[in-house]
Every structure is written in C-alpha cells, then in structure tokens.
Scaffold this motif. Structure first.
Motif, PDB file in Angstrom:
ATOM      1  N   MET A   1      15.078   1.393   8.801  1.00  0.00           N
ATOM      2  CA  MET A   1      13.673   1.510   9.127  1.00  0.00           C
ATOM      3  C   MET A   1      12.846   1.187   7.882  1.00  0.00           C
ATOM      4  N   ALA A   2      11.696   0.585   8.087  1.00  0.00           N
ATOM      5  CA  ALA A   2      10.823   0.192   6.991  1.00  0.00           C
ATOM      6  C   ALA A   2      10.305   1.422   6.254  1.00  0.00           C
ATOM      7  N   SER A   3      10.151   1.286   4.943  1.00  0.00           N
ATOM      8  CA  SER A   3       9.637   2.400   4.154  1.00  0.00           C
ATOM      9  C   SER A   3       8.121   2.467   4.277  1.00  0.00           C
ATOM     10  N   LYS A   4       7.580   3.618   3.959  1.00  0.00           N
ATOM     11  CA  LYS A   4       6.137   3.805   4.004  1.00  0.00           C
ATOM     12  C   LYS A   4       5.458   2.771   3.117  1.00  0.00           C
ATOM     13  N   LYS A   5       5.992   2.567   1.929  1.00  0.00           N
ATOM     14  CA  LYS A   5       5.390   1.629   0.981  1.00  0.00           C
ATOM     15  C   LYS A   5       5.395   0.202   1.535  1.00  0.00           C
ATOM     16  N   SER A   6       6.482  -0.222   2.174  1.00  0.00           N
ATOM     17  CA  SER A   6       6.529  -1.584   2.712  1.00  0.00           C
ATOM     18  C   SER A   6       5.567  -1.737   3.890  1.00  0.00           C
ATOM     19  N   ILE A   7       5.410  -0.704   4.698  1.00  0.00           N
ATOM     20  CA  ILE A   7       4.456  -0.736   5.805  1.00  0.00           C
ATOM     21  C   ILE A   7       3.037  -0.846   5.257  1.00  0.00           C
ATOM     22  N   LEU A   8       2.714  -0.025   4.266  1.00  0.00           N
ATOM     23  CA  LEU A   8       1.376  -0.064   3.677  1.00  0.00           C
ATOM     24  C   LEU A   8       1.107  -1.416   3.034  1.00  0.00           C
ATOM     25  N   ARG A   9       2.107  -1.991   2.398  1.00  0.00           N
ATOM     26  CA  ARG A   9       1.946  -3.304   1.771  1.00  0.00           C
ATOM     27  C   ARG A   9       1.643  -4.368   2.833  1.00  0.00           C
ATOM     28  N   LYS A  10       2.346  -4.323   3.964  1.00  0.00           N
ATOM     29  CA  LYS A  10       2.103  -5.293   5.041  1.00  0.00           C
ATOM     30  C   LYS A  10       0.696  -5.156   5.607  1.00  0.00           C
ATOM     31  N   ILE A  11       0.236  -3.919   5.766  1.00  0.00           N
ATOM     32  CA  ILE A  11      -1.129  -3.698   6.258  1.00  0.00           C
ATOM     33  C   ILE A  11      -2.135  -4.253   5.258  1.00  0.00           C
ATOM     34  N   GLN A  12      -1.914  -3.969   3.979  1.00  0.00           N
ATOM     35  CA  GLN A  12      -2.817  -4.461   2.943  1.00  0.00           C
ATOM     36  C   GLN A  12      -2.865  -5.988   2.929  1.00  0.00           C
ATOM     37  N   ILE A  13      -1.725  -6.632   3.084  1.00  0.00           N
ATOM     38  CA  ILE A  13      -1.673  -8.093   3.099  1.00  0.00           C
ATOM     39  C   ILE A  13      -2.513  -8.645   4.243  1.00  0.00           C
ATOM     40  N   VAL A  14      -2.372  -8.081   5.430  1.00  0.00           N
ATOM     41  CA  VAL A  14      -3.173  -8.545   6.575  1.00  0.00           C
ATOM     42  C   VAL A  14      -4.655  -8.373   6.282  1.00  0.00           C
ATOM     43  N   LEU A  15      -5.036  -7.220   5.782  1.00  0.00           N
ATOM     44  CA  LEU A  15      -6.450  -6.944   5.564  1.00  0.00           C
ATOM     45  C   LEU A  15      -7.044  -7.830   4.480  1.00  0.00           C
ATOM     46  N   THR A  16      -6.289  -8.117   3.437  1.00  0.00           N
ATOM     47  CA  THR A  16      -6.846  -8.906   2.337  1.00  0.00           C
ATOM     48  C   THR A  16      -6.684 -10.409   2.525  1.00  0.00           C
ATOM     49  N   ASN A  17      -5.621 -10.856   3.181  1.00  0.00           N
ATOM     50  CA  ASN A  17      -5.387 -12.291   3.326  1.00  0.00           C
ATOM     51  C   ASN A  17      -6.067 -12.912   4.531  1.00  0.00           C
ATOM     52  N   HIS A  18      -6.351 -12.132   5.546  1.00  0.00           N
ATOM     53  CA  HIS A  18      -6.877 -12.685   6.783  1.00  0.00           C
ATOM     54  C   HIS A  18      -8.364 -12.408   7.009  1.00  0.00           C
ATOM     55  N   PHE A  19      -8.942 -11.565   6.183  1.00  0.00           N
ATOM     56  CA  PHE A  19     -10.333 -11.182   6.396  1.00  0.00           C
ATOM     57  C   PHE A  19     -11.089 -11.215   5.071  1.00  0.00           C
ATOM     58  N   GLU A  20     -12.343 -11.670   5.147  1.00  0.00           N
ATOM     59  CA  GLU A  20     -13.189 -11.742   3.949  1.00  0.00           C
ATOM     60  C   GLU A  20     -13.547 -10.346   3.432  1.00  0.00           C
ATOM     61  N   THR A  21     -13.775  -9.416   4.364  1.00  0.00           N
ATOM     62  CA  THR A  21     -14.209  -8.075   3.993  1.00  0.00           C
ATOM     63  C   THR A  21     -13.513  -7.043   4.877  1.00  0.00           C
ATOM     64  N   PRO A  22     -13.481  -5.797   4.422  1.00  0.00           N
ATOM     65  CA  PRO A  22     -12.952  -4.738   5.284  1.00  0.00           C
ATOM     66  C   PRO A  22     -13.749  -4.618   6.590  1.00  0.00           C
ATOM     67  N   GLU A  23     -15.060  -4.856   6.527  1.00  0.00           N
ATOM     68  CA  GLU A  23     -15.903  -4.790   7.723  1.00  0.00           C
ATOM     69  C   GLU A  23     -15.466  -5.830   8.750  1.00  0.00           C
ATOM     70  N   ALA A  24     -15.110  -7.033   8.268  1.00  0.00           N
ATOM     71  CA  ALA A  24     -14.659  -8.090   9.176  1.00  0.00           C
ATOM     72  C   ALA A  24     -13.351  -7.697   9.857  1.00  0.00           C
ATOM     73  N   ALA A  25     -12.446  -7.076   9.104  1.00  0.00           N
ATOM     74  CA  ALA A  25     -11.178  -6.622   9.688  1.00  0.00           C
ATOM     75  C   ALA A  25     -11.432  -5.551  10.737  1.00  0.00           C
ATOM     76  N   PHE A  26     -12.281  -4.594  10.403  1.00  0.00           N
ATOM     77  CA  PHE A  26     -12.585  -3.515  11.340  1.00  0.00           C
ATOM     78  C   PHE A  26     -13.175  -4.087  12.629  1.00  0.00           C
ATOM     79  N   SER A  27     -14.141  -4.986  12.490  1.00  0.00           N
ATOM     80  CA  SER A  27     -14.779  -5.591  13.663  1.00  0.00           C
ATOM     81  C   SER A  27     -13.786  -6.382  14.501  1.00  0.00           C
ATOM     82  N   PHE A  28     -12.882  -7.107  13.848  1.00  0.00           N
ATOM     83  CA  PHE A  28     -11.888  -7.899  14.562  1.00  0.00           C
ATOM     84  C   PHE A  28     -10.990  -7.015  15.423  1.00  0.00           C
TER      85      PHE A  28
END
Length: 92
Positions: A1-28
C-alpha cells in the motif's frame, strides 16, 4: 500500500503541475459549484493524482476527517487551503 508521504506527494504534484493557483484547483474539483468539496469530488482529485482505487475512498475519508473543521463532512475553501499548505510541507 502507498505510504502517506507518497500519497501527499502525488496530490501536491497534481495541484502544482496542473493548476496555476490553488483556487483554480479547488474550482476545477468543485463540480457542484457550491464552494465545498464533497467526498466524491475529493475522490476525483485523488483519481487525478493517480491514487489507486483501492485506497482512494479511505484517503478521501481521512482527508475529510482531518481537515473538516466545521463538521459538515465537506471541505470548504478555507479548509482546502489549510490542507494544501500541510500537504506541501509534509510531502517534502
């Protein structure tokens, strides 16, 4: 099973690589447009982050449990900002 750190890293990658701002990610991910993320909307975020289907539901529940400060079982913008700042710190 994936570790907490690897899960958090994957979430961070999506939020930072796919969206200009945290607001854009939230809205999406706020498909209903109600200003809050439901468990299914959070699950979609986790799917985008390539979190396996097996643990997606568990992680979604834990995120709500950990960051839902007003007890409505949803994540509002303020709670989302808190979560992403902690995710960025913990994923390092």
């Amino acid at each position: 099973m994936a570790s907490k750190k690897s899960i958090l890293r994957k979430i961070q990658i999506v939020l930072t690589n796919h969206f200009e701002t945290p607001e854009a990610a939230f809205s999406f991910f706020d498909k209903s447009g109600d200003g809050k993320l439901s468990k299914s909307e959070i699950t979609n975020l986790l799917k985008e982050a390539e979190i396996s289907g097996f643990i997606r539901g568990l992680v979604g529940s834990k995120l709500i449990e950990g960051y839902d400060k007003d007890g409505d079982e949803l994540i509002d913008w303020k709670e989302f900002k808190t979560a992403i700042s902690e995710i960025a710190k913990d994923a390092e």
